[in-house]
Design a protein around this motif. Sequence first.
Motif, PDB file in Angstrom:
ATOM      1  N   GLY A 141       0.892  -1.082   0.035  1.00 31.93           N
ATOM      2  CA  GLY A 141      -0.145   0.285   0.210  1.00 31.93           C
ATOM      3  C   GLY A 141       0.545   1.534   0.105  1.00 31.93           C
ATOM      4  O   GLY A 141       0.325   1.947  -0.793  1.00 31.93           O
ATOM      5  N   ARG A 144       2.325   1.595  -3.293  1.00 31.71           N
ATOM      6  CA  ARG A 144       0.977   2.236  -4.271  1.00 31.71           C
ATOM      7  C   ARG A 144       0.560   3.689  -4.365  1.00 31.71           C
ATOM      8  O   ARG A 144       0.483   4.332  -5.187  1.00 31.71           O
ATOM      9  N   ARG A 145       1.357   4.403  -3.349  1.00 30.83           N
ATOM     10  CA  ARG A 145       0.905   5.847  -2.964  1.00 30.83           C
ATOM     11  C   ARG A 145       1.645   6.755  -3.443  1.00 30.83           C
ATOM     12  O   ARG A 145       1.871   7.810  -3.946  1.00 30.83           O
ATOM     13  N   GLU A 163      -4.924   0.315 -12.282  1.00 31.12           N
ATOM     14  CA  GLU A 163      -5.596  -0.113 -11.301  1.00 31.12           C
ATOM     15  C   GLU A 163      -4.681   0.539 -10.170  1.00 31.12           C
ATOM     16  O   GLU A 163      -3.962  -0.002  -9.748  1.00 31.12           O
ATOM     17  N   THR A 165      -5.636   1.156  -7.404  1.00 32.44           N
ATOM     18  CA  THR A 165      -5.775   0.161  -5.563  1.00 32.44           C
ATOM     19  C   THR A 165      -5.198  -1.516  -5.424  1.00 32.44           C
ATOM     20  O   THR A 165      -5.788  -1.642  -4.887  1.00 32.44           O
ATOM     21  N   SER A 172      -5.050   1.967   2.393  1.00 33.79           N
ATOM     22  CA  SER A 172      -4.221   2.588   1.713  1.00 33.79           C
ATOM     23  C   SER A 172      -5.365   2.715   0.369  1.00 33.79           C
ATOM     24  O   SER A 172      -5.371   3.977  -0.078  1.00 33.79           O
ATOM     25  N   LYS A 173      -6.214   1.873  -0.008  1.00 31.92           N
ATOM     26  CA  LYS A 173      -7.285   2.081  -0.894  1.00 31.92           C
ATOM     27  C   LYS A 173      -8.067   3.452  -0.950  1.00 31.92           C
ATOM     28  O   LYS A 173      -8.291   3.802  -1.915  1.00 31.92           O
ATOM     29  N   ASN A 174      -8.651   3.976   0.620  1.00 35.41           N
ATOM     30  CA  ASN A 174      -9.171   5.417   1.150  1.00 35.41           C
ATOM     31  C   ASN A 174      -8.588   6.346   0.835  1.00 35.41           C
ATOM     32  O   ASN A 174      -8.644   7.185   0.156  1.00 35.41           O
ATOM     33  N   ILE A 177      -7.968   6.744  -2.947  1.00 36.85           N
ATOM     34  CA  ILE A 177      -9.165   6.927  -3.686  1.00 36.85           C
ATOM     35  C   ILE A 177      -9.501   8.323  -3.136  1.00 36.85           C
ATOM     36  O   ILE A 177     -10.078   9.406  -4.067  1.00 36.85           O
ATOM     37  N   SER A 194     -10.027  -0.170 -14.113  1.00 37.70           N
ATOM     38  CA  SER A 194     -10.005  -1.600 -13.195  1.00 37.70           C
ATOM     39  C   SER A 194     -10.815  -2.294 -13.495  1.00 37.70           C
ATOM     40  O   SER A 194     -11.434  -2.403 -13.372  1.00 37.70           O
ATOM     41  N   HIS A 196     -12.357  -3.666  -9.923  1.00 37.74           N
ATOM     42  CA  HIS A 196     -12.983  -3.728  -8.530  1.00 37.74           C
ATOM     43  C   HIS A 196     -14.106  -2.370  -9.266  1.00 37.74           C
ATOM     44  O   HIS A 196     -13.962  -1.587  -9.083  1.00 37.74           O
ATOM     45  N   GLU A 199     -15.928  -0.171  -6.490  1.00 33.97           N
ATOM     46  CA  GLU A 199     -15.003   1.209  -6.539  1.00 33.97           C
ATOM     47  C   GLU A 199     -15.564   2.109  -7.122  1.00 33.97           C
ATOM     48  O   GLU A 199     -15.351   3.084  -7.810  1.00 33.97           O
TER      49      GLU A 199
END
Length: 250
Positions: A141, A144-145, A163, A165, A172-174, A177, A194, A196, A199
């Motif tokens: 995570g 990814r950030r 992709e 997230t 981390s996803k929140n 986003i 994505s 997802h 999402e």
Amino acid sequence: MQSIIKIESLSKKYKNADLYSLNDISLEINEGQIFGLLGPNGAGKTTLISMLCGLIKPTSGQFTIDNLSYKNDAAKIKKIIGVVPQEYALYPTLTARENLHYFGSMYGLKGSDLKDKVIETLDLLGLLKFADKRIETFSGGMKRRVNLIAGILHNPKVLFLDEPTVGVDVQSKNAIIDYLKVLNQNGTTIIYTSHHLAEAEDFCDTIAILDRGKIYAQGSPSDLIASTEEARNLEEVFISLTGKDLRDVI
């Protein structure tokens, strides 16, 4: 709203391939949209984004970004777009700060402007206290950030996300986003891919569903759901349009 990306009859057939990866795609994306490109494996999403980013050439057709064409204005386009790939585009033995200073300098940032932007974005995404730790020590995570920050340091007008997230924890996803929504509110047009679908349903204001190199449907998530018989969510729309067959590709 004004179109920022215009795609006209765009096609791509790779050398020795039997079929077109993209087949006569026409599409307009408006300034300020969060536009989702969704489709099964092999649908043509990555091919389309790769062409829009100037990484591969179309077989036929054309497109413009902010009224600029790659044929005549490639250098100008590269200054106004940001790209966040699915794979980490980071140097594992460098720190987060060193990675971001390197990528920021590639976009022409320097001096106090670059230093301040790196600190600001690391802080906004909860990473400032890890700025001087090597990327190889980061969780998925966290990587990814940092990967996201590397693509937006220069405040792009158009941001391509592949992709963004995938494989990260809920926190981390929140964070990703929420930050992307702020970027969009500040004027960045976002093109997002994505798998997802829940999402995407929440995040995107417009969706195009691709399969076998063609666009099968386009509209807001709510309109796509309403126009698909018995669909209760975007995933059920997706299955209705693309089927249940497995799409394993090599």
